[in-house]
Design an enzyme around this catalytic site. Structure first.
Site, PDB file in Angstrom:
ATOM      1  N   GLU A  21       0.836  -1.202   0.000  1.00  0.00           N
ATOM      2  CA  GLU A  21       0.000   0.000   0.000  1.00  0.00           C
ATOM      3  C   GLU A  21       0.873   1.255   0.000  1.00  0.00           C
ATOM      4  O   GLU A  21       0.549   2.245  -0.652  1.00  0.00           O
ATOM      5  CB  GLU A  21      -0.931   0.019   1.213  1.00  0.00           C
ATOM      6  CG  GLU A  21      -1.988  -1.064   1.178  1.00  0.00           C
ATOM      7  CD  GLU A  21      -2.863  -1.031   2.414  1.00  0.00           C
ATOM      8  OE1 GLU A  21      -4.003  -0.552   2.297  1.00  0.00           O
ATOM      9  OE2 GLU A  21      -2.391  -1.473   3.478  1.00  0.00           O
ATOM     10  N   TYR A  53     -13.966  27.027  -0.791  1.00  0.00           N
ATOM     11  CA  TYR A  53     -13.908  25.563  -0.875  1.00  0.00           C
ATOM     12  C   TYR A  53     -12.753  25.126  -1.755  1.00  0.00           C
ATOM     13  O   TYR A  53     -12.161  24.071  -1.546  1.00  0.00           O
ATOM     14  CB  TYR A  53     -15.235  24.939  -1.321  1.00  0.00           C
ATOM     15  CG  TYR A  53     -15.808  25.457  -2.611  1.00  0.00           C
ATOM     16  CD1 TYR A  53     -15.345  25.022  -3.829  1.00  0.00           C
ATOM     17  CD2 TYR A  53     -16.833  26.396  -2.595  1.00  0.00           C
ATOM     18  CE1 TYR A  53     -15.873  25.495  -5.013  1.00  0.00           C
ATOM     19  CE2 TYR A  53     -17.374  26.870  -3.768  1.00  0.00           C
ATOM     20  CZ  TYR A  53     -16.890  26.429  -4.981  1.00  0.00           C
ATOM     21  OH  TYR A  53     -17.411  26.901  -6.139  1.00  0.00           O
ATOM     22  N   GLU A  73      -7.221   6.660  10.070  1.00  0.00           N
ATOM     23  CA  GLU A  73      -7.572   7.483  11.227  1.00  0.00           C
ATOM     24  C   GLU A  73      -6.604   8.654  11.367  1.00  0.00           C
ATOM     25  O   GLU A  73      -7.014   9.785  11.638  1.00  0.00           O
ATOM     26  CB  GLU A  73      -7.555   6.638  12.515  1.00  0.00           C
ATOM     27  CG  GLU A  73      -8.677   5.625  12.614  1.00  0.00           C
ATOM     28  CD  GLU A  73      -8.397   4.276  11.962  1.00  0.00           C
ATOM     29  OE1 GLU A  73      -9.109   3.318  12.289  1.00  0.00           O
ATOM     30  OE2 GLU A  73      -7.476   4.170  11.122  1.00  0.00           O
ATOM     31  N   LYS A  99     -11.752   4.200   1.915  1.00  0.00           N
ATOM     32  CA  LYS A  99     -10.714   3.384   1.292  1.00  0.00           C
ATOM     33  C   LYS A  99     -11.407   2.279   0.489  1.00  0.00           C
ATOM     34  O   LYS A  99     -11.609   1.174   0.974  1.00  0.00           O
ATOM     35  CB  LYS A  99      -9.810   2.813   2.389  1.00  0.00           C
ATOM     36  CG  LYS A  99      -8.521   2.235   1.918  1.00  0.00           C
ATOM     37  CD  LYS A  99      -7.644   1.909   3.128  1.00  0.00           C
ATOM     38  CE  LYS A  99      -6.337   1.331   2.689  1.00  0.00           C
ATOM     39  NZ  LYS A  99      -5.469   1.016   3.829  1.00  0.00           N
TER      40      LYS A  99
END
Length: 119
Positions: A21, A53, A73, A99
């Site tokens: 990953e 934004y 997290e 994910k």
């Protein structure tokens, strides 16, 4: 409370506990909701009375890709901290990091974490 909402921001990054990953990377999706008083901007039509934004998205992309984290997290926390630090008109932010290609042997749309942080 009024809100600025960003839904489905797609960012390629290198987060995860597995070595592949961090080496190969993968697509993530981020949702962000920022609580902000938009009345002055709504009345004046002045960008200076709100938070852009477009700038918020740039911040999210910058901090999300700056490092490689084991956990989404941690990535969510870094986003929330940066948004609150850089945009003084925002009182609270909710960040969801999805994910969709997590290396789990199951069929799913995505795994995700969602956090809310306030001043």
């Amino acid at each position: 409370m009024d809100k600025i909402i960003v839904k489905g921001l797609k960012i390629f990054a290198y987060h995860g506990v597995n070595p592949e990953e961090k080496q190969d990377g993968q697509q993530f999706e981020i949702d962000l909701t920022a609580d902000i008083d938009l009345k002055a901007a709504g009345l004046s039509d002045d960008l200076g009375e709100t938070e852009s934004y477009a700038r918020i998205i740039k911040t999210v992309k910058r901090v999300f890709t700056a490092e490689k984290y084991d956990l989404i997290e941690k990535a969510a926390e870094v986003i929330a901290e940066a948004v609150l630090d850089e945009y003084g008109k925002i009182n609270e932010v909710t960040v969801t990091v999805k994910k969709p290609f997590a290396p789990v042997s199951a069929e799913f749309d995505y795994v995700a974490v969602e956090i809310t942080r306030r001043r």
